[in-house]
Scaffold this motif. Structure first.
Motif, PDB file in Angstrom:
ATOM      1  N   UNK A 166      -2.385   2.510   4.874  1.00 21.57           N
ATOM      2  CA  UNK A 166      -2.873   1.161   4.533  1.00 21.57           C
ATOM      3  C   UNK A 166      -4.165   1.175   3.723  1.00 21.57           C
ATOM      4  N   UNK A 167      -4.915   2.306   3.759  1.00 21.96           N
ATOM      5  CA  UNK A 167      -6.166   2.372   3.007  1.00 21.96           C
ATOM      6  C   UNK A 167      -5.965   2.808   1.566  1.00 21.96           C
ATOM      7  N   UNK A 168      -4.712   3.029   1.118  1.00 16.82           N
ATOM      8  CA  UNK A 168      -4.478   3.442  -0.269  1.00 16.82           C
ATOM      9  C   UNK A 168      -3.612   2.427  -1.003  1.00 16.82           C
ATOM     10  N   UNK A 169      -4.142   1.818  -2.065  1.00 16.58           N
ATOM     11  CA  UNK A 169      -3.333   0.897  -2.873  1.00 16.58           C
ATOM     12  C   UNK A 169      -2.338   1.675  -3.741  1.00 16.58           C
ATOM     13  N   UNK A 170      -1.324   0.975  -4.231  1.00 12.83           N
ATOM     14  CA  UNK A 170      -0.397   1.588  -5.191  1.00 12.83           C
ATOM     15  C   UNK A 170      -1.125   1.826  -6.512  1.00 12.83           C
ATOM     16  N   UNK A 171      -0.737   2.854  -7.262  1.00 16.03           N
ATOM     17  CA  UNK A 171      -1.363   3.058  -8.573  1.00 16.03           C
ATOM     18  C   UNK A 171      -0.866   2.032  -9.581  1.00 16.03           C
ATOM     19  N   UNK A 172      -1.648   1.834 -10.600  1.00 10.82           N
ATOM     20  CA  UNK A 172      -1.235   1.059 -11.764  1.00 10.82           C
ATOM     21  C   UNK A 172      -0.042   1.766 -12.421  1.00 10.82           C
ATOM     22  N   UNK A 173       0.967   0.987 -12.809  1.00 11.92           N
ATOM     23  CA  UNK A 173       2.200   1.586 -13.345  1.00 11.92           C
ATOM     24  C   UNK A 173       1.963   2.426 -14.598  1.00 11.92           C
ATOM     25  N   UNK A 192       0.852  -1.194   0.000  1.00 14.39           N
ATOM     26  CA  UNK A 192       0.000   0.000   0.000  1.00 14.39           C
ATOM     27  C   UNK A 192       0.885   1.239   0.000  1.00 14.39           C
ATOM     28  N   UNK A 193       0.276   2.416  -0.248  1.00 12.72           N
ATOM     29  CA  UNK A 193       1.027   3.664  -0.230  1.00 12.72           C
ATOM     30  C   UNK A 193       1.635   3.856   1.156  1.00 12.72           C
ATOM     31  N   UNK A 194       2.840   4.413   1.173  1.00 11.41           N
ATOM     32  CA  UNK A 194       3.603   4.536   2.401  1.00 11.41           C
ATOM     33  C   UNK A 194       2.791   5.241   3.492  1.00 11.41           C
ATOM     34  N   UNK A 195       2.674   4.551   4.635  1.00  7.70           N
ATOM     35  CA  UNK A 195       1.995   5.050   5.841  1.00  7.70           C
ATOM     36  C   UNK A 195       0.473   5.095   5.697  1.00  7.70           C
TER      37      UNK A 195
END
Lengths: 350, 350
Positions: B272-279, B267-270
């Motif tokens: 947990x409720x935000x996933x990484x974006x599609x590349x 997940x996005x740093x710090x």
């Protein structure tokens, strides 16, 4: 126009710079230099009892001209330095006037980047008179943003450019919602808005890491069914300030966007080498960026600043935008916001 | 590894905090807390003669442990406070150590948000010893950005998230270009990069209106055929800091982008409720936003931080990204940047 008691209810009683106000125009050379004072006089006329103009002042708000003693005798509690110089600096003459206002017994509030307290003679005058200084550009210390969804419904005004009417639009939306008995609160993000609301966060003055956090702070979780109406700043298409606009968009996590635009503007403000963005592209870019923190965001209208157009041309401009985007388009000052509020309430329920 | 004389050439001789350095780790509880010291020791080992660790320190840089007197005797000129606490604050123990380092005759430089000079005992110790204090997070005063095209060729590293390796990538690109005899200069935008380069702008600490202006300042017009390699920060997809990333993108007006990513991050740093974006989506969003100030921007590669992967998995991750985006993908630490530099030079000429 909002009723005085309703407007006064917005003013933070702990703010230390209570109305009524004397609006300091100094030597403002044009209407733009007096933008802050003008906005305050337009939206809170019941707080503004007079204006102070120096010898070379070339603008007026139509208020009674007063010197500092006259203002105090008329009951003024606070002088507002409502002028913007290039660079946001205070010239020596302004410093001397601020000292004189403090000596006359008024508090002084300023919207300039340069802080009142950075001038020792101003600090000394405030101390010897037991008066309060307030810098609207001094940001509160807030946490960094988290993007965590918070309760409540939020509307944000976004723009094709700076100075296209985002604050006026947001305040006009508040007025129209109040007229219909819908709870709504204007949330200020710039110095003029802060003077009007009595509180807010000067989002262009926060440390860069805290932009979205500042917006989360100024519009926290809201548990009634009212609307948070958040004043936008800048534009995703302004190369000087787009970072502020994006942080604002993410921090606001808006349910609804209103796009603000001035038809016929030849180029981005202060940047002759930058054209205005295409309206549809600009709206899409804002919606796309807003979805990061609110996937359900919707556009509900377009606010056009038609102050440079004849009435017939203003009406035509609105119809053209309506045809282009399928959204109601109105000038917040001359036409009101009833059709945009109709759309807002039909999208989100009364 | 860059040669010491080459690295030293980057150091601003007027900086007042010259190498060699003692790296202060204090009670850093893990490697992440010592991120600044670790980056400096990795990229400028010739400047780093020792480390200071307190009783509860749970990390090491592998340097000689020294107290303040030993460090001074070993020729250290400056102690670098290279730890990051939550909130960027200095605890009383760190304050006492900084005073002791000044009393031992060293200058002190810090990358914390809290300023060294905000502690009267530190200021007093610097004065009585004639030593210099330097806060890497204290931003220079710069004009606002203009977006006006300036001479020179620029590369910017952008990321799917914070802390994915943008600084390491930028420095590895500099090393590879130097290896080929191509002029190139790393432009630092964060505290660790500033310690490594000897100068820079702490872009997360500037006032929000000045983000793009700060980047224009740190990478001004360049008249030789060398590359400006600008260290990116944050991510357009990080809801806490995206404003910084967008201002950086506009101010850099990059010709070339390198996208940085850590495969497998949950997940996005710090957050947990935000996933990484599609590349692909992330790269497209960066290119789209960059076109505002440089319509000809091109992506030239993807830098993957594969430090948590076994070598075979790291190689697979690179090939997958290459197939997905049609760009060379490499880990800057374990694989070098030769293929990305090949692409850069083939796109823009040697």
């Amino acid at each position: 126009m909002s009723r005085p008691d309703e407007a006064r209810a917005h003013f933070d009683p702990a703010a230390g710079w209570p109305p009524p106000f004397l609006l300091y125009l100094g030597n403002a050379h044009d209407d733009l230099a007096a933008k802050t004072a003008r906005g305050l006089a337009f939206w809170r006329p019941e707080w503004c009892v007079g204006q102070f103009r120096d010898a070379d002042c070339r603008t007026t708000l139509g208020l009674a001209d007063m010197d500092f003693a006259q203002a105090r005798a008329a009951g003024v509690n606070t002088m507002i330095v409502g002028v913007a110089n290039a660079g946001g600096r205070m010239d020596p003459r302004t410093v001397a006037h601020v000292v004189a206002a403090l000596d006359a017994g008024m508090n002084v509030a300023s919207g300039l980047h340069e802080r009142l307290g950075s001038h020792p003679e101003i600090t000394a005058a405030a101390q010897r008179n037991g008066r309060v200084l307030f810098d609207a550009r001094e940001p509160p210390r807030t946490p960094v943003g988290t993007g965590a969804r918070r309760a409540g419904r939020r509307l944000l005004t976004v723009g094709t450019d700076c100075s296209v009417g985002k604050m006026y639009t947001t305040l006009a939306l508040e007025r129209e919602l109040h007229r219909r008995g819908v709870r709504a609160d204007f949330r200020a993000t710039g110095q003029t808005g802060i003077f009007i609301a009595g509180r807010g966060v000067p989002i262009d003055a926060v440390v860069a890491d805290f932009i979205s956090g500042g917006v989360e702070w100024v519009s926290p979780a809201r548990l009634d069914d009212g609307w948070e109406l958040i004043e936008g700043q800048g534009s995703l298409y302004h190369p000087s300030y787009a970072g502020v606009s994006l942080g604002l968009l993410h921090g606001a996590q808006p349910d609804a966007l209103v796009l603000c635009h001035e038809p016929g503007r030849p180029h981005m403000r202060a940047l002759p080498h930058f054209p205005l963005p295409d309206l549809r592209e600009c709206l899409e870019a804002n919606l796309r960026a807003a979805r990061l923190t609110n996937p359900d965001v919707q556009a509900v209208g377009v606010a056009l600043n038609t102050s440079r157009l004849a009435p017939a041309a203003a009406g035509r401009a609105c119809r053209e935008v309506e045809d282009l985007l399928g959204l109601p388009a109105q000038d917040p000052v001359t036409m009101g916001m009833d059709r945009i509020v109709d759309r807002l309430l039909s999208c989100f329920g009364g």
